[in-house]
Design a protein around this motif. Sequence first.
Motif, PDB file in Angstrom:
ATOM      1  N   LEU A  83       0.819  -1.205   0.000  1.00 24.03           N
ATOM      2  CA  LEU A  83       0.000   0.000   0.000  1.00 24.03           C
ATOM      3  C   LEU A  83       0.855   1.258   0.000  1.00 24.03           C
ATOM      4  O   LEU A  83       0.485   2.269  -0.618  1.00 24.03           O
ATOM      5  CB  LEU A  83      -0.958  -0.020   1.189  1.00 24.03           C
ATOM      6  N   ALA A  84       1.994   1.226   0.657  1.00 27.01           N
ATOM      7  CA  ALA A  84       2.904   2.372   0.626  1.00 27.01           C
ATOM      8  C   ALA A  84       3.391   2.630  -0.799  1.00 27.01           C
ATOM      9  O   ALA A  84       3.550   3.794  -1.215  1.00 27.01           O
ATOM     10  CB  ALA A  84       4.083   2.135   1.561  1.00 27.01           C
ATOM     11  N   LYS A  85       3.642   1.556  -1.553  1.00 27.02           N
ATOM     12  CA  LYS A  85       4.035   1.717  -2.956  1.00 27.02           C
ATOM     13  C   LYS A  85       2.889   2.283  -3.780  1.00 27.02           C
ATOM     14  O   LYS A  85       3.084   3.194  -4.593  1.00 27.02           O
ATOM     15  CB  LYS A  85       4.491   0.375  -3.526  1.00 27.02           C
ATOM     16  N   LEU A  86       1.695   1.744  -3.581  1.00 23.79           N
ATOM     17  CA  LEU A  86       0.518   2.199  -4.322  1.00 23.79           C
ATOM     18  C   LEU A  86       0.267   3.681  -4.105  1.00 23.79           C
ATOM     19  O   LEU A  86       0.012   4.426  -5.063  1.00 23.79           O
ATOM     20  CB  LEU A  86      -0.708   1.397  -3.881  1.00 23.79           C
ATOM     21  N   THR A  87       0.299   4.127  -2.849  1.00 28.61           N
ATOM     22  CA  THR A  87      -0.136   5.485  -2.546  1.00 28.61           C
ATOM     23  C   THR A  87       0.948   6.530  -2.794  1.00 28.61           C
ATOM     24  O   THR A  87       0.672   7.596  -3.344  1.00 28.61           O
ATOM     25  CB  THR A  87      -0.613   5.598  -1.088  1.00 28.61           C
ATOM     26  N   TRP A  88       2.187   6.249  -2.409  1.00 28.56           N
ATOM     27  CA  TRP A  88       3.224   7.285  -2.437  1.00 28.56           C
ATOM     28  C   TRP A  88       4.460   6.891  -3.232  1.00 28.56           C
ATOM     29  O   TRP A  88       4.892   7.604  -4.137  1.00 28.56           O
ATOM     30  CB  TRP A  88       3.646   7.633  -0.999  1.00 28.56           C
ATOM     31  N   GLN A  89       5.039   5.756  -2.922  1.00 24.67           N
ATOM     32  CA  GLN A  89       6.402   5.478  -3.371  1.00 24.67           C
ATOM     33  C   GLN A  89       6.518   5.311  -4.882  1.00 24.67           C
ATOM     34  O   GLN A  89       7.501   5.776  -5.487  1.00 24.67           O
ATOM     35  CB  GLN A  89       6.937   4.239  -2.651  1.00 24.67           C
ATOM     36  N   ASN A  90       5.576   4.656  -5.515  1.00 21.58           N
ATOM     37  CA  ASN A  90       5.703   4.414  -6.954  1.00 21.58           C
ATOM     38  C   ASN A  90       5.685   5.715  -7.746  1.00 21.58           C
ATOM     39  O   ASN A  90       6.474   5.901  -8.686  1.00 21.58           O
ATOM     40  CB  ASN A  90       4.591   3.485  -7.441  1.00 21.58           C
ATOM     41  N   ALA A  91       4.782   6.621  -7.402  1.00 15.11           N
ATOM     42  CA  ALA A  91       4.672   7.876  -8.139  1.00 15.11           C
ATOM     43  C   ALA A  91       5.915   8.735  -7.952  1.00 15.11           C
ATOM     44  O   ALA A  91       6.414   9.350  -8.909  1.00 15.11           O
ATOM     45  CB  ALA A  91       3.422   8.637  -7.692  1.00 15.11           C
ATOM     46  N   VAL A  92       6.437   8.781  -6.734  1.00 14.98           N
ATOM     47  CA  VAL A  92       7.650   9.562  -6.486  1.00 14.98           C
ATOM     48  C   VAL A  92       8.829   8.953  -7.254  1.00 14.98           C
ATOM     49  O   VAL A  92       9.631   9.661  -7.870  1.00 14.98           O
ATOM     50  CB  VAL A  92       7.948   9.638  -4.978  1.00 14.98           C
ATOM     51  N   ARG A  93       8.901   7.625  -7.239  1.00 10.51           N
ATOM     52  CA  ARG A  93       9.999   6.954  -7.939  1.00 10.51           C
ATOM     53  C   ARG A  93       9.974   7.230  -9.433  1.00 10.51           C
ATOM     54  O   ARG A  93      11.018   7.480 -10.055  1.00 10.51           O
ATOM     55  CB  ARG A  93       9.915   5.442  -7.706  1.00 10.51           C
ATOM     56  N   VAL A  94       8.792   7.214 -10.046  1.00 12.38           N
ATOM     57  CA  VAL A  94       8.736   7.363 -11.497  1.00 12.38           C
ATOM     58  C   VAL A  94       9.092   8.783 -11.911  1.00 12.38           C
ATOM     59  O   VAL A  94       9.751   8.992 -12.941  1.00 12.38           O
ATOM     60  CB  VAL A  94       7.353   6.927 -12.040  1.00 12.38           C
ATOM     61  N   LEU A  95       8.717   9.788 -11.105  1.00 15.94           N
ATOM     62  CA  LEU A  95       9.125  11.149 -11.429  1.00 15.94           C
ATOM     63  C   LEU A  95      10.631  11.298 -11.275  1.00 15.94           C
ATOM     64  O   LEU A  95      11.301  11.912 -12.122  1.00 15.94           O
ATOM     65  CB  LEU A  95       8.395  12.151 -10.540  1.00 15.94           C
ATOM     66  N   ARG A  96      11.197  10.706 -10.239  1.00 16.97           N
ATOM     67  CA  ARG A  96      12.649  10.773 -10.047  1.00 16.97           C
ATOM     68  C   ARG A  96      13.379  10.088 -11.202  1.00 16.97           C
ATOM     69  O   ARG A  96      14.412  10.564 -11.687  1.00 16.97           O
ATOM     70  CB  ARG A  96      13.033  10.149  -8.711  1.00 16.97           C
ATOM     71  N   ALA A  97      12.830   8.970 -11.674  1.00 17.60           N
ATOM     72  CA  ALA A  97      13.454   8.272 -12.805  1.00 17.60           C
ATOM     73  C   ALA A  97      13.428   9.132 -14.056  1.00 17.60           C
ATOM     74  O   ALA A  97      14.416   9.173 -14.814  1.00 17.60           O
ATOM     75  CB  ALA A  97      12.752   6.939 -13.056  1.00 17.60           C
ATOM     76  N   ALA A  98      12.319   9.835 -14.293  1.00 16.32           N
ATOM     77  CA  ALA A  98      12.245  10.729 -15.448  1.00 16.32           C
ATOM     78  C   ALA A  98      13.267  11.852 -15.332  1.00 16.32           C
ATOM     79  O   ALA A  98      13.879  12.262 -16.331  1.00 16.32           O
ATOM     80  CB  ALA A  98      10.836  11.300 -15.577  1.00 16.32           C
ATOM     81  N   GLU A  99      13.466  12.350 -14.124  1.00 18.58           N
ATOM     82  CA  GLU A  99      14.476  13.385 -13.902  1.00 18.58           C
ATOM     83  C   GLU A  99      15.874  12.849 -14.203  1.00 18.58           C
ATOM     84  O   GLU A  99      16.699  13.539 -14.832  1.00 18.58           O
ATOM     85  CB  GLU A  99      14.407  13.880 -12.457  1.00 18.58           C
ATOM     86  N   ASP A 100      16.150  11.639 -13.772  1.00 20.37           N
ATOM     87  CA  ASP A 100      17.476  11.052 -14.013  1.00 20.37           C
ATOM     88  C   ASP A 100      17.729  10.863 -15.503  1.00 20.37           C
ATOM     89  O   ASP A 100      18.831  11.155 -16.007  1.00 20.37           O
ATOM     90  CB  ASP A 100      17.587   9.716 -13.285  1.00 20.37           C
ATOM     91  N   VAL A 101      16.729  10.340 -16.217  1.00 15.69           N
ATOM     92  CA  VAL A 101      16.879  10.150 -17.661  1.00 15.69           C
ATOM     93  C   VAL A 101      17.094  11.491 -18.350  1.00 15.69           C
ATOM     94  O   VAL A 101      17.938  11.630 -19.254  1.00 15.69           O
ATOM     95  CB  VAL A 101      15.654   9.418 -18.246  1.00 15.69           C
ATOM     96  N   ALA A 102      16.337  12.514 -17.920  1.00 16.51           N
ATOM     97  CA  ALA A 102      16.487  13.838 -18.523  1.00 16.51           C
ATOM     98  C   ALA A 102      17.902  14.377 -18.332  1.00 16.51           C
ATOM     99  O   ALA A 102      18.478  14.983 -19.245  1.00 16.51           O
ATOM    100  CB  ALA A 102      15.468  14.802 -17.917  1.00 16.51           C
ATOM    101  N   GLY A 103      18.477  14.150 -17.150  1.00 16.10           N
ATOM    102  CA  GLY A 103      19.844  14.595 -16.924  1.00 16.10           C
ATOM    103  C   GLY A 103      20.823  13.950 -17.880  1.00 16.10           C
ATOM    104  O   GLY A 103      21.724  14.619 -18.425  1.00 16.10           O
ATOM    105  N   GLU A 104      20.650  12.648 -18.114  1.00 15.81           N
ATOM    106  CA  GLU A 104      21.541  11.936 -19.029  1.00 15.81           C
ATOM    107  C   GLU A 104      21.344  12.399 -20.474  1.00 15.81           C
ATOM    108  O   GLU A 104      22.322  12.640 -21.202  1.00 15.81           O
ATOM    109  CB  GLU A 104      21.273  10.437 -18.923  1.00 15.81           C
ATOM    110  N   LEU A 105      20.074  12.531 -20.901  1.00 11.72           N
ATOM    111  CA  LEU A 105      19.802  12.883 -22.296  1.00 11.72           C
ATOM    112  C   LEU A 105      20.193  14.317 -22.606  1.00 11.72           C
ATOM    113  O   LEU A 105      20.731  14.603 -23.685  1.00 11.72           O
ATOM    114  CB  LEU A 105      18.326  12.659 -22.615  1.00 11.72           C
ATOM    115  N   SER A 106      19.902  15.245 -21.691  1.00 12.47           N
ATOM    116  CA  SER A 106      20.206  16.653 -21.960  1.00 12.47           C
ATOM    117  C   SER A 106      21.710  16.900 -22.008  1.00 12.47           C
ATOM    118  O   SER A 106      22.162  17.877 -22.617  1.00 12.47           O
ATOM    119  CB  SER A 106      19.542  17.549 -20.912  1.00 12.47           C
TER     120      SER A 106
END
Length: 396
Positions: A358-381
């Motif tokens: 439930l912690a993953k469902l409510t909070w952790q998954n969404a935070v993780r996916v935004l952080r992953a997008a930020e990391d990819v953006a850093g590499e690509l840019s």
Amino acid sequence: MRADHLVRARELLAAHPVVDGHNDLPWALREQVRYDLGKRDIATDQSADLHTDLPRLREGGVGAQFWSVYVRSDLAGDDAVSATLEQIDVVRRLAERYPADLRLAFTADDMEAARAEGRIASLMGAEGGHSINCSLATLRALHRLGVRYMTLTHNDNIPWADSATDEPAAGGLTRFGEEVVREMNRVGMLVDLSHVSADTMRDALRVSEAPVIFSHSSARAVCDHPRNIPDDVLARLAAGGGVAMATFVPKFILPEAIAWTRAADENMRANGLHPLDTTAVGMAVHRAFEAANPRPRATVATVADHLDHMREVAGVDHVGLGGDYDGTAFTPEGLSDVSGYPNLIAELLRRGWSDSDLAKLTWQNAVRVLRAAEDVAGELSARRGPSIATIDELDG
């Protein structure tokens, strides 16, 4: 529902609040009060015409909200861009008006900081590629203004992508549509595949170098509606690290509601109104139709059925919640407004979901996916600069 499950649900949400992927309060404020926040004070006015206000967000255990800066797809060109800017403006004004409750958030770290402060992280998602008017520069400008996801289409096709609820034209993404996805990856804007056709989903998953999301879509295997996610797409989403955020809209989650909703939409049009009209007049017409034609009732259990299936296919690391409050006239029993999330968590507890699930469902998954997008953006840019491609150049 057992009382102890509800108590435990509230305790869980205090530690791991809900990140909700999609709420249309900004559009409702546009439709109902023309952005006059004094006429709809969400700190004190618990209007029957809204699903969302600050007390109910608190009661529901919401810790982060992606506010949709949606504009209807019958707005096009520069009119769509201007309306999107107005939507962004009202989200910023809400955060300025209620600083004790809302904090603008642009990164995963901002989300965590808001939670630590006891405030609701306020993020933004644009709903439909018509908001960028086929301009990658406009896409970048929206990102600089704080938009952190874009749903590639809304209910209608756009020149570079097919919608789930329109007749196929592009067969998924065009070459320019693929370039939009690449540029979203480069700047760190999440690719949102709610509302798009299954072919567009698959094309975006093939092209995207970052995890993608569905901000408000459920399981097609449970309710066969084109707005929902096929199982093969759920599996591919998980392989890429994405998150599918289940929606609560009855016409997308309850098979019996599909025909009824079609009739309700036709009734709105017969009254000269758009089916998504959220003005007081529109809501009154919806309620009158429902009084004369009792609607099939989705419940908390209906939503839980979708989440069970999505967890089975994609895994618990790839599910989330996207209620679509204030973007739908009708809601499930037990989830009538944003205060209802504890009822859903209690139902999932009853079904055996663990605290860590439930912690993953409510909070952790969404935070993780935004952080992953930020990391990819850093590499690509670091590897490539802004794209100056045009739709005429790639699709002409």
